[in-house]
Design a protein around this motif. Structure first.
Motif, PDB file in Angstrom:
ATOM      1  N   ALA A 232       0.828  -1.207   0.000  1.00 33.87           N
ATOM      2  CA  ALA A 232       0.000   0.000   0.000  1.00 33.87           C
ATOM      3  C   ALA A 232       0.863   1.258   0.000  1.00 33.87           C
ATOM      4  N   MET A 233       1.975   1.238   0.747  1.00 36.83           N
ATOM      5  CA  MET A 233       2.860   2.406   0.782  1.00 36.83           C
ATOM      6  C   MET A 233       3.479   2.654  -0.587  1.00 36.83           C
ATOM      7  N   ALA A 234       3.883   1.588  -1.257  1.00 38.58           N
ATOM      8  CA  ALA A 234       4.449   1.735  -2.603  1.00 38.58           C
ATOM      9  C   ALA A 234       3.413   2.323  -3.550  1.00 38.58           C
ATOM     10  N   SER A 235       2.172   1.851  -3.450  1.00 42.50           N
ATOM     11  CA  SER A 235       1.099   2.361  -4.303  1.00 42.50           C
ATOM     12  C   SER A 235       0.839   3.837  -4.054  1.00 42.50           C
ATOM     13  N   LEU A 236       0.829   4.231  -2.795  1.00 44.78           N
ATOM     14  CA  LEU A 236       0.606   5.643  -2.464  1.00 44.78           C
ATOM     15  C   LEU A 236       1.728   6.537  -2.993  1.00 44.78           C
ATOM     16  N   LEU A 237       2.957   6.097  -2.845  1.00 41.24           N
ATOM     17  CA  LEU A 237       4.088   6.903  -3.328  1.00 41.24           C
ATOM     18  C   LEU A 237       4.073   7.023  -4.847  1.00 41.24           C
ATOM     19  N   ASP A 238       3.676   5.940  -5.518  1.00 35.87           N
ATOM     20  CA  ASP A 238       3.589   6.003  -6.976  1.00 35.87           C
ATOM     21  C   ASP A 238       2.527   7.003  -7.426  1.00 35.87           C
ATOM     22  N   ALA A 239       1.400   7.025  -6.735  1.00 33.44           N
ATOM     23  CA  ALA A 239       0.285   7.893  -7.138  1.00 33.44           C
ATOM     24  C   ALA A 239       0.410   9.311  -6.594  1.00 33.44           C
ATOM     25  N   HIS A 240       1.055   9.460  -5.425  1.00 32.29           N
ATOM     26  CA  HIS A 240       1.123  10.768  -4.761  1.00 32.29           C
ATOM     27  C   HIS A 240       2.544  10.982  -4.215  1.00 32.29           C
ATOM     28  N   PRO A 241       3.512  11.214  -5.085  1.00 34.32           N
ATOM     29  CA  PRO A 241       4.906  11.322  -4.622  1.00 34.32           C
ATOM     30  C   PRO A 241       5.165  12.511  -3.700  1.00 34.32           C
ATOM     31  N   ASP A 242       4.216  13.445  -3.638  1.00 38.35           N
ATOM     32  CA  ASP A 242       4.408  14.620  -2.794  1.00 38.35           C
ATOM     33  C   ASP A 242       3.742  14.482  -1.421  1.00 38.35           C
ATOM     34  N   LEU A 243       3.225  13.307  -1.074  1.00 45.46           N
ATOM     35  CA  LEU A 243       2.593  13.147   0.247  1.00 45.46           C
ATOM     36  C   LEU A 243       3.635  13.390   1.334  1.00 45.46           C
ATOM     37  N   ASP A 244       3.193  13.953   2.465  1.00 49.03           N
ATOM     38  CA  ASP A 244       4.153  14.285   3.527  1.00 49.03           C
ATOM     39  C   ASP A 244       3.833  13.612   4.861  1.00 49.03           C
ATOM     40  N   ALA A 245       2.808  12.775   4.879  1.00 50.42           N
ATOM     41  CA  ALA A 245       2.488  12.049   6.114  1.00 50.42           C
ATOM     42  C   ALA A 245       1.583  10.877   5.761  1.00 50.42           C
ATOM     43  N   VAL A 246       1.611   9.864   6.612  1.00 50.28           N
ATOM     44  CA  VAL A 246       0.715   8.725   6.422  1.00 50.28           C
ATOM     45  C   VAL A 246       0.301   8.171   7.782  1.00 50.28           C
ATOM     46  N   PHE A 247      -0.999   7.986   7.936  1.00 50.01           N
ATOM     47  CA  PHE A 247      -1.531   7.270   9.093  1.00 50.01           C
ATOM     48  C   PHE A 247      -1.772   5.837   8.647  1.00 50.01           C
ATOM     49  N   VAL A 248      -1.132   4.900   9.347  1.00 48.97           N
ATOM     50  CA  VAL A 248      -1.242   3.482   9.009  1.00 48.97           C
ATOM     51  C   VAL A 248      -2.067   2.804  10.103  1.00 48.97           C
ATOM     52  N   ALA A 249      -3.145   2.145   9.726  1.00 47.55           N
ATOM     53  CA  ALA A 249      -4.138   1.678  10.691  1.00 47.55           C
ATOM     54  C   ALA A 249      -3.762   0.389  11.392  1.00 47.55           C
ATOM     55  N   GLY A 250      -2.482   0.110  11.530  1.00 49.46           N
ATOM     56  CA  GLY A 250      -2.007  -1.053  12.266  1.00 49.46           C
ATOM     57  C   GLY A 250      -0.486  -1.055  12.274  1.00 49.46           C
ATOM     58  N   ASP A 251       0.121  -1.345  13.418  1.00 49.81           N
ATOM     59  CA  ASP A 251       1.578  -1.275  13.527  1.00 49.81           C
ATOM     60  C   ASP A 251       2.300  -2.245  12.596  1.00 49.81           C
ATOM     61  N   SER A 252       1.738  -3.441  12.396  1.00 50.07           N
ATOM     62  CA  SER A 252       2.401  -4.383  11.496  1.00 50.07           C
ATOM     63  C   SER A 252       2.468  -3.810  10.082  1.00 50.07           C
ATOM     64  N   MET A 253       1.384  -3.207   9.619  1.00 41.79           N
ATOM     65  CA  MET A 253       1.403  -2.557   8.309  1.00 41.79           C
ATOM     66  C   MET A 253       2.383  -1.395   8.295  1.00 41.79           C
ATOM     67  N   ALA A 254       2.463  -0.668   9.399  1.00 43.81           N
ATOM     68  CA  ALA A 254       3.370   0.477   9.459  1.00 43.81           C
ATOM     69  C   ALA A 254       4.827   0.049   9.347  1.00 43.81           C
ATOM     70  N   VAL A 255       5.161  -1.111   9.890  1.00 45.78           N
ATOM     71  CA  VAL A 255       6.521  -1.629   9.739  1.00 45.78           C
ATOM     72  C   VAL A 255       6.837  -1.831   8.254  1.00 45.78           C
ATOM     73  N   GLY A 256       5.888  -2.409   7.516  1.00 43.90           N
ATOM     74  CA  GLY A 256       6.077  -2.568   6.077  1.00 43.90           C
ATOM     75  C   GLY A 256       6.197  -1.243   5.359  1.00 43.90           C
TER      76      GLY A 256
END
Length: 332
Positions: A232-256
């Motif tokens: 999901a992080m790779a997908s977001l960066l590809d679509a929105h390279p200028d994003l400056d923050a991300v809330f990840v709805a679970g710590d395991s996902m946040a590690v990825g």
């Protein structure tokens, strides 16, 4: 090896019939206090050990409660969230005489076996977690009449008894924190949106951004696993390279997600601030240490078991929503 005393010997020593002795030993009702005391003294003197199978036939109890999970087996055993819940459940059951049985209801065959055991009343109580949507498991439990408590709420249904965390409020705290840091291109990686927990955390994130006049439109869905967070992080960066923050709805996902940000050369929190959810033990060990929303995961398991024990005792029990709080570390 010493010979095991028989129930006939217990009855003879107590001066009661075999049937009365059996009822006392199996904790059945309608036995006088005097007869009960006499049998209990005989049991102690002879060192009699009741036969569990016979006891179950008389009492219709098996002294076992089931923790039922509808989840892929791999995630059940590898995700620290589940381990913490089980530890909490086990700690609350430690002072009881109940055995804890883990039931995985992923496949149709597993669910059929579970349904068969429910019909046979093989469990005295049930705890259910990680349900996807309004599932067959939910329907089976409601139809069985076995005391049951849900860890979280099934999507689209509110069971009579559940224990949950304030997922929506916690996610809003995360969004407000990122807004307070001056971030304006804030994305989210949701959990599974066929689970109420995923829906609630997504809604809380949207609440926080909309209150600040920001759009909550930068969204990628995960499934609470580390691999899904990375994808999901790779997908977001590809679509929105200028994003400056991300809330990840679970710590395991946040590690990825942190791994992908690092691999692509983004500094955290310099380029992208990251906030997770759960405050699992690994959150303090990431690089950088993770800002996250704390829910008392082990406490969630303990309250789940305590609520079930109260329900099994015939007590009036209330559903619980446990508070969440923000733990600020270096990632945001």
């Amino acid at each position: 090896m010493a010979k095991q005393p028989t129930i006939e010997e217990v009855a003879a020593l107590a001066g009661v019939s075999r049937g009365t002795a059996s009822r006392v030993i199996n904790d059945a009702p309608y036995v006088s206090a005097a007869a009960r005391a006499a049998v209990q003294r005989a049991v102690k003197e002879l060192g009699y050990v009741p036969n569990q199978a016979a006891r179950s036939l008389v009492t219709r109890r098996h002294d076992a409660v089931a923790l039922v999970a509808s989840e892929w087996d791999e995630r059940l055993f590898y995700d620290p969230f589940f381990a913490e819940v089980v530890l909490g459940v086990n700690s609350a059951l430690a002072e009881s005489d109940l055995d804890l049985v883990l039931v995985v209801g992923t496949t149709e065959r597993q669910r059929e076996r579970f349904a068969s055991r429910l019909r046979a009343r093989a469990y005295d109580g049930l705890m259910l977690l990680s349900l996807h949507g309004v599932e067959l498991l939910h329907s089976l439990v409601l139809a069985s009449g076995v005391p049951a408590v849900f860890c979280g709420r099934p999507l689209g249904a509110t069971p009579a008894h559940y224990v949950d965390s304030d997922n929506r409020g916690g996610a809003r705290l995360a969004a407000e924190h990122l807004v307070g840091l001056g971030r304006r291109r804030i994305a989210t990686i949701t959990g599974s949106l066929d689970k109420q927990v995923g829906v609630d955390r997504h809604a809380g994130f949207a609440d926080g951004l909309l209150a600040a006049g920001l759009s909550p439109s930068l969204v990628a869905e995960g499934n609470f696993s580390e691999a899904s967070g990375a994808a999901a992080m790779a997908s977001l960066l590809d679509a929105h390279p200028d994003l400056d923050a991300v809330f990840v709805a679970g710590d395991s996902m946040a590690v990825g997600a942190l791994g992908v940000l690092r691999a692509r050369g983004h500094s955290v929190p310099g380029d992208v601030a990251v906030v997770g959810f759960d405050d699992l033990p690994r959150a303090a060990l990431t690089s950088p240490p993770m800002t996250t929303v704390r829910q008392e995961v082990r406490g969630l398991g303990a309250e789940l078991a305590r609520t079930l024990l109260g329900l099994m005792r015939g007590e009036e029990v209330q559903s619980l929503i446990l508070p969440t709080s923000l733990v600020i570390r270096d990632s945001a």
